[in-house]
Design an enzyme around this catalytic site. Structure first.
Site, mmCIF file in Angstrom:
data_model
loop_
_atom_site.group_PDB
_atom_site.id
_atom_site.type_symbol
_atom_site.label_atom_id
_atom_site.label_comp_id
_atom_site.label_asym_id
_atom_site.label_seq_id
_atom_site.Cartn_x
_atom_site.Cartn_y
_atom_site.Cartn_z
ATOM 1 N N MET A 28 40.261 37.156 35.160
ATOM 2 C CA MET A 28 41.042 35.789 34.709
ATOM 3 C C MET A 28 41.207 34.808 35.727
ATOM 4 O O MET A 28 41.659 33.842 35.511
ATOM 5 C CB MET A 28 42.231 36.215 34.215
ATOM 6 C CG MET A 28 42.349 36.932 32.719
ATOM 7 S SD MET A 28 43.802 37.311 32.090
ATOM 8 C CE MET A 28 44.871 38.084 33.105
ATOM 9 N N VAL A 31 41.238 35.326 43.576
ATOM 10 C CA VAL A 31 42.323 35.605 44.255
ATOM 11 C C VAL A 31 42.357 35.066 45.779
ATOM 12 O O VAL A 31 41.007 35.368 46.499
ATOM 13 C CB VAL A 31 42.316 37.308 44.511
ATOM 14 C CG1 VAL A 31 43.704 37.766 45.161
ATOM 15 C CG2 VAL A 31 42.410 37.846 42.799
ATOM 16 N N LYS A 46 47.193 35.137 43.239
ATOM 17 C CA LYS A 46 45.970 35.173 42.071
ATOM 18 C C LYS A 46 46.166 34.073 41.209
ATOM 19 O O LYS A 46 47.457 33.704 40.797
ATOM 20 C CB LYS A 46 46.287 36.301 41.359
ATOM 21 C CG LYS A 46 45.107 36.590 40.026
ATOM 22 C CD LYS A 46 45.273 37.935 39.224
ATOM 23 C CE LYS A 46 44.154 38.021 38.091
ATOM 24 N NZ LYS A 46 44.292 39.378 37.591
ATOM 25 N N VAL A 98 46.644 43.955 50.048
ATOM 26 C CA VAL A 98 45.995 45.286 50.237
ATOM 27 C C VAL A 98 44.754 45.104 51.055
ATOM 28 O O VAL A 98 43.910 44.540 50.522
ATOM 29 C CB VAL A 98 45.868 46.094 49.038
ATOM 30 C CG1 VAL A 98 45.397 47.572 49.381
ATOM 31 C CG2 VAL A 98 47.158 46.161 48.410
ATOM 32 N N ASP A 141 41.756 49.142 31.742
ATOM 33 C CA ASP A 141 40.824 48.994 32.561
ATOM 34 C C ASP A 141 40.608 49.586 33.980
ATOM 35 O O ASP A 141 40.464 48.999 35.065
ATOM 36 C CB ASP A 141 40.669 47.243 32.967
ATOM 37 C CG ASP A 141 39.404 46.968 32.894
ATOM 38 O OD1 ASP A 141 38.363 47.394 33.139
ATOM 39 O OD2 ASP A 141 39.224 45.709 33.864
ATOM 40 N N LYS A 143 39.119 51.376 36.698
ATOM 41 C CA LYS A 143 37.860 51.303 37.363
ATOM 42 C C LYS A 143 37.919 51.278 38.868
ATOM 43 O O LYS A 143 38.928 50.807 39.522
ATOM 44 C CB LYS A 143 37.122 50.437 36.901
ATOM 45 C CG LYS A 143 37.348 48.972 37.075
ATOM 46 C CD LYS A 143 36.558 47.945 36.488
ATOM 47 C CE LYS A 143 37.125 46.460 36.756
ATOM 48 N NZ LYS A 143 36.267 45.515 35.955
ATOM 49 N N PRO A 144 36.861 51.644 39.780
ATOM 50 C CA PRO A 144 36.954 51.497 41.095
ATOM 51 C C PRO A 144 37.320 50.125 41.531
ATOM 52 O O PRO A 144 38.109 50.084 42.479
ATOM 53 C CB PRO A 144 35.856 52.125 41.713
ATOM 54 C CG PRO A 144 35.148 52.903 40.454
ATOM 55 C CD PRO A 144 35.565 52.364 39.104
ATOM 56 N N ASP A 159 45.299 44.755 38.941
ATOM 57 C CA ASP A 159 44.763 44.144 37.734
ATOM 58 C C ASP A 159 45.306 44.541 36.483
ATOM 59 O O ASP A 159 44.559 45.538 35.823
ATOM 60 C CB ASP A 159 43.159 44.098 37.838
ATOM 61 C CG ASP A 159 42.372 42.996 37.025
ATOM 62 O OD1 ASP A 159 43.608 42.555 36.124
ATOM 63 O OD2 ASP A 159 41.386 42.551 37.232
#
Length: 534
Positions: A28, A31, A46, A98, A141, A143-144, A159
């Site tokens: 969306m 960042v 973001k 991070v 969502d 995921k890696p 996210d």
């Protein structure tokens, strides 16, 4: 929004003209790397894409909801929300920065991760998902790319822009498929309503990818990928990675059961099983015996694990301590120190140290040897799966078999323990630090109660005695002769663990140098030694 912008009453600043400020592109928004203006601490900012707002005003609501969701979560393995600003010309979220990139970046570099690192990341993510699901928040969502890696190697789930929060209006159109296709569950493709088990499926795919180096269904084109996820059986994980523990293979298969009704139902259960796999716990509850002689000192000889003794001098206190699958190795000085603190009637002893240093196993060994000192019982209270400090009271009550009578649980439990001569081991307290006040209440109201806490940080309570648990002593190059090397507890631990994996293993002139190198490489951390040996 101007090219150099200060937001939230000038608390944060980002320079859009600096190309080094750009971190990455999300679903969306972009960042950027910003700064807290007073401390110069880096933050991630973001910014919602302007064209999203123009074409779909509902995206503003989704963006704002992501900020609201992050505020609720407040978990050490979830990216922290620091602030938000929503005005006509700009919508942005300010989050902790991070620095270690994403798990996707790590997998692209290494293809697959070691068993040890995969287990640690998976365990932390189980805690993060437990927290989210406890608040009835579906990530949708997993995921890696949505797992960031901190400087110390620990993961941060991020996210939540696609998250669904129970009790809030659904922004997503009915029937829409939400998430990244390669990690979606079979029921999502079949148009069924999804729940926490869809997150667990995606989490299982990600764990598989960490351990194997590719997803269980690696197809790239949408049609064959969907067909594989919905109808093809999983590959044989044991053939792909024969070094994996059987219990871990079984757990992953249960996470990836195509039928959601048969899938393991909660992240909390996954976390508990991962913890057991890491520790090697396989046994059931059995009473344990220990000895206290007439001097008040405890028998510290571990060469014979709880030998037969004269029952006239033995007291087997009520307890819930599990027999460990392997003998305890080393730490005799630490055990003697902590037991002396127990004998000296310390009310609160906190064992501190980093993860994997052996605090939990040490605390249980101390508790076993202290059984003869506490007539009202010795109880271990695991806290790693709790997502709310308020649940500590009920967890203690469950472990000591205490039933509430309908009044205030804090008061009832405190009153019950008031006259008890009992030892409680509160393990992994760093997950519930807000419960420190209740611990303070307990030790104030129950003078004969002793509490041993294991935690990555001290509780900072009055009367707390802190004991730092260090890594096991390491051999130097001068100690690599077999006779000398075999006397080191860290080497004994390696040999014991290696023999479980390969019964023919023995410490010899041929293996001594390699064993010494390995225990030094893992820094003498007991968990690292056990995993490396396996």
């Amino acid at each position: 929004m101007s090219r150099t912008t200060k937001i939230l009453n000038n608390q944060f600043q980002v320079d859009f003209d600096n190309p080094n400020s750009f971190i990455g592109q999300g679903g969306m928004g972009a960042v950027y790397l910003g700064r807290e203006t007073t401390t110069n601490t880096p933050v991630a900012i973001k910014v919602l894409k302007g064209d999203f707002v123009e074409h779909d005003p509902e995206m503003i609501k989704r963006f704002e909801r992501e900020g609201d969701t992050l505020r609720q979560l407040n978990h050490p393995n979830i990216v922290k929300m620091l602030g938000a600003e929503n005005r006509a010309d700009a919508h942005c979220l300010v989050m902790e920065y991070v620095s270690g990139g994403s798990l996707r970046d790590l997998l692209d570099q290494q293809k697959k991760l070691s068993l040890q690192r995969s287990l640690y990341i998976a365990l932390d993510l189980a805690d993060a998902l437990t927290r989210a699901h406890r608040l009835e928040i579906l990530h949708r969502d997993i995921k890696p790319g949505n797992v960031l890696i901190a400087e110390d190697g620990t993961p941060r789930l991020t996210d939540f822009g696609m998250a669904r929060v129970s009790g809030t209006p659904n922004i997503t159109q009915d029937g829409a498929i939400i998430g990244t296709m390669a990690y979606l569950s079979p029921e999502a493709f079949q148009g069924d309503d999804v729940d926490e088990r869809a997150d667990i499926w995606a989490y299982g795919v990600m764990l598989w990818e960490m351990l194997v180096g590719e997803r269980p269904f690696p197809q790239e084109q949408p049609a064959p990928l969907i067909q594989a996820i919905v109808s093809q059986p999983l590959p044989d994980l044991e053939k792909l990675s024969p070094e994996l523990p059987t219990a871990l293979v079984d757990l992953i298969y249960r996470m990836l059961d195509k039928n959601p009704a048969s899938r393991i139902p909660s992240a909390r259960l996954i976390g508990a099983e991962l913890e057991a796999i890491i520790r090697g716990d396989t046994s059931t509850l059995q009473p344990v015996v220990s000895v206290e002689d007439s001097t008040g000192r405890f028998d510290l000889d571990t060469t014979q694990q709880f030998p037969a003794i004269d029952t006239e001098n033995t007291h087997v206190a009520p307890n819930n301590l599990q027999n460990q699958p392997t003998p305890f190795v080393g730490r005799e000085d630490e055990i003697a120190d902590i037991l002396q603190m127990v004998i000296d009637d310390a009310n609160l002893i906190t064992l501190t140290g980093p993860g994997g240093i052996g605090k939990s196993r040490l605390s249980i060994e101390v508790a076993k040897r202290a059984l003869g000192h506490f007539e009202d019982g010795v109880y271990a209270v695991p806290l790693h799966a709790l997502d709310d400090a308020h649940n500590v009271v009920s967890e203690i009550a469950e472990q000591i078999n205490f039933s509430f009578g309908g009044g205030d649980p804090h008061t009832e439990l405190s009153n019950y323990l008031r006259g008890k001569h009992m030892l409680l081991v509160l393990d992994n307290f760093e997950t519930v630090m807000d419960a420190a006040d209740f611990v303070s209440t307990l030790i104030a109201s129950a003078p004969r109660l002793t509490i041993i806490v294991t935690s990555r940080e001290r509780l900072r309570l009055r009367g707390e005695q802190v004991y730092d648990v260090d890594a096991m002593k390491l051999p130097t190059k001068r100690d690599e002769q077999v006779d000398t090397l075999s006397q080191f507890p860290v080497v004994k631990l390696f040999a014991q663990s290696a023999e479980r994996a390969q019964p023919s293993f023995e410490l010899s002139d041929e293996t001594a140098h390699d064993v010494a190198d390995i225990v030094r490489l893992v820094g003498g951390l007991p968990l690292g030694v056990e995993l490396a040996a396996g």
